[in-house]
Scaffold this motif. Structure first.
Motif, PDB file in Angstrom:
ATOM      1  N   GLY A 172       0.800  -1.219   0.000  1.00 36.30           N
ATOM      2  CA  GLY A 172       0.000   0.000   0.000  1.00 36.30           C
ATOM      3  C   GLY A 172       0.832   1.268   0.000  1.00 36.30           C
ATOM      4  N   ASP A 173       2.034   1.205   0.604  1.00 34.73           N
ATOM      5  CA  ASP A 173       2.886   2.389   0.700  1.00 34.73           C
ATOM      6  C   ASP A 173       3.849   2.521  -0.469  1.00 34.73           C
ATOM      7  OD1 ASP A 173       1.671   3.002   3.083  1.00 34.73           O
ATOM      8  OD2 ASP A 173       3.176   1.976   4.305  1.00 34.73           O
ATOM      9  N   ALA A 174       3.619   1.782  -1.542  1.00 35.47           N
ATOM     10  CA  ALA A 174       4.504   1.878  -2.696  1.00 35.47           C
ATOM     11  C   ALA A 174       4.403   3.265  -3.331  1.00 35.47           C
ATOM     12  CB  ALA A 174       4.144   0.813  -3.725  1.00 35.47           C
ATOM     13  N   ALA A 175       5.476   3.674  -3.987  1.00 43.94           N
ATOM     14  CA  ALA A 175       5.486   4.972  -4.646  1.00 43.94           C
ATOM     15  C   ALA A 175       4.362   5.039  -5.673  1.00 43.94           C
ATOM     16  CB  ALA A 175       6.832   5.219  -5.308  1.00 43.94           C
ATOM     17  N   SER A 176       3.786   6.232  -5.823  1.00 46.81           N
ATOM     18  CA  SER A 176       2.645   6.392  -6.721  1.00 46.81           C
ATOM     19  C   SER A 176       2.979   5.974  -8.145  1.00 46.81           C
ATOM     20  CB  SER A 176       2.173   7.838  -6.699  1.00 46.81           C
ATOM     21  OG  SER A 176       3.237   8.719  -7.045  1.00 46.81           O
ATOM     22  N   SER A 177       4.229   6.172  -8.544  1.00 50.68           N
ATOM     23  CA  SER A 177       4.624   5.803  -9.910  1.00 50.68           C
ATOM     24  C   SER A 177       4.728   4.295 -10.097  1.00 50.68           C
ATOM     25  CB  SER A 177       5.970   6.448 -10.252  1.00 50.68           C
ATOM     26  OG  SER A 177       6.970   6.028  -9.329  1.00 50.68           O
ATOM     27  N   LEU A 178       4.774   3.543  -8.981  1.00 45.97           N
ATOM     28  CA  LEU A 178       4.912   2.091  -9.059  1.00 45.97           C
ATOM     29  C   LEU A 178       3.627   1.353  -8.704  1.00 45.97           C
ATOM     30  CD1 LEU A 178       8.405   1.689  -7.327  1.00 45.97           C
ATOM     31  CD2 LEU A 178       7.916   1.761  -9.774  1.00 45.97           C
ATOM     32  N   LYS A 179       2.627   2.069  -8.212  1.00 45.46           N
ATOM     33  CA  LYS A 179       1.418   1.382  -7.744  1.00 45.46           C
ATOM     34  C   LYS A 179       0.699   0.623  -8.850  1.00 45.46           C
ATOM     35  CE  LYS A 179       0.272   3.940  -3.579  1.00 45.46           C
ATOM     36  NZ  LYS A 179      -0.765   4.713  -2.856  1.00 45.46           N
ATOM     37  N   GLU A 180       0.789   1.100 -10.089  1.00 41.27           N
ATOM     38  CA  GLU A 180       0.103   0.443 -11.192  1.00 41.27           C
ATOM     39  C   GLU A 180       0.965  -0.598 -11.893  1.00 41.27           C
ATOM     40  OE1 GLU A 180      -3.049   0.813 -11.683  1.00 41.27           O
ATOM     41  OE2 GLU A 180      -3.107   2.272 -10.041  1.00 41.27           O
ATOM     42  N   THR A 181       2.130  -0.902 -11.321  1.00 35.99           N
ATOM     43  CA  THR A 181       3.006  -1.907 -11.918  1.00 35.99           C
ATOM     44  C   THR A 181       2.333  -3.270 -11.896  1.00 35.99           C
ATOM     45  OG1 THR A 181       4.959  -0.689 -11.171  1.00 35.99           O
ATOM     46  CG2 THR A 181       5.275  -2.986 -11.807  1.00 35.99           C
TER      47      THR A 181
END
Length: 348
Positions: A172-181
């Motif tokens: 949940g705390d992943a960077a916003s740029s990686l959340k959709e990975t």
């Protein structure tokens, strides 16, 4: 005359005592049912709370939590009637909580440090991974009868896994740029590991005991990619030899009603307790959609079981298969040589 009066008096006394006894028995039964219902609700609430707080979900590992679960389960067993020999165990049962994890004696004997350790920088990520695992893993025990006799002859322990799609769902705390990975490139929608057991009711009194023996392990998966079947397909099927001797066990059903079951077993010095909730309702009045999905999934496992237990596979030479395929293609192709696609054989 005196004898008649005495007989009448005795009859009135017996009738009064009989009425008092029935009234007392009715009050006792009502109290027992009320107490049983209260303890059952306490047990179900505790299972939900322990699952939410446990880092391993339904597998309760903390010593204090195990003690509380064992205590409430024992209270419910004590205020309830023994399981009837005609008990209806057949059905699909979702695991709510289990105490099949034992705290390491080395961990409990380890002395505390005289100073505080620094905070774990990965603790937030670890908790997020644990929460994601708890949401995506489900354990179901399927108690079944292969014929119309209604006698238990098969018990499947199924671990159901629903894969996550993105990194944001996992951390949940992943960077916003990686959340959709995308972390699910094969587009797997579900995966099951079924431990197929031969089942048999060993005794009904004084305890309802079911003997099981591991026969095979079946791994299935479903997905929307080109390499997976949306309806599910077998990825692995393994027979377990000598399961009757090397992989046999039992479980005792110590409490049972229309939607809740408690089972106990013992392996060596370790005692196991499991609390289950029935999927659907006895008699087929379950939710129609869930019932259809369960039947389709069981049929899928049954189909794969036929493949796993095939004793005498027919050996066919690869050259013969190619020659037959060429002959069929030439005989069935339309005049003029127009190309067309045929639907693949369902047995492939």
């Amino acid at each position: 005359y005196v004898g008649a009066l005495l007989s009448l008096a005795f009859a009135q006394y017996a009738l009064a005592n009989s009425n008092n006894w029935h009234a007392w028995n009715a009050r006792r039964l009502a109290f027992a049912l009320s107490t049983s219902g209260n303890v059952k609700n306490e047990l179900l609430d505790m299972c939900a709370k322990l699952k939410a707080s446990s880092p391993t979900g339904v597998f309760i590992t903390k010593a204090e939590d195990r003690k509380d679960l064992l205590r409430v389960a024992a209270e419910l067993e004590a205020v309830s009637d023994p399981v009837s020999p005609d008990a209806e165990l057949l059905g699909n049962w979702t695991l709510l909580s289990t105490t099949n994890s034992v705290e390491s004696p080395l961990k409990s004997a380890m002395p505390s440090l005289p100073f505080n350790l620094p905070a774990n920088p990965l603790q937030a990520i670890q908790e997020s991974l644990q929460d994601a695992a708890k949401k995506s893993v489900n354990v179901v025990q399927r108690i079944r009868s292969k014929n119309d006799s209604g006698m238990i002859d098969r018990v499947d322990n199924v671990i159901e896994f629903t894969p996550l799609k993105t990194l944001g769902e996992l951390i949940g705390d992943a960077a916003s740029s990686l959340k959709e990975t995308d972390i699910n490139p094969l587009e797997v929608t579900s995966a099951n590991v079924a431990l197929v057991h031969k089942g048999e009711v060993q005794s009904t009194t004084p305890v309802y005991r079911t003997k099981i023996a591991l026969e095979s392990i079946i791994v299935t998966a479903a997905g929307t990619s080109q390499v997976l079947d949306p309806e599910g397909q077998m990825l692995l099927g393994v027979n377990v030899p000598l399961g009757e001797f090397l992989n046999a066990g039992y479980f005792d059903t110590t409490y049972l009603d229309e939607d809740t079951r408690i089972s106990r077993s013992k392996v060596g010095p370790i005692e196991y307790l499991r609390v289950f909730s029935r999927q659907g309702v006895i008699g087929g009045n379950a939710d129609e959609e869930n019932t259809v999905e369960d039947e389709e999934e069981e049929a899928e496992i049954d189909k794969h079981e036929l493949i796993v237990f095939e004793d005498d596979p027919v050996e066919v030479d690869d050259d013969e298969i190619i020659e037959e395929a060429v002959e069929v293609d030439e005989s069935e192709s339309p005049k003029g040589g127009d190309e067309y696609e045929t639907e693949p054989d369902s047995t492939e």
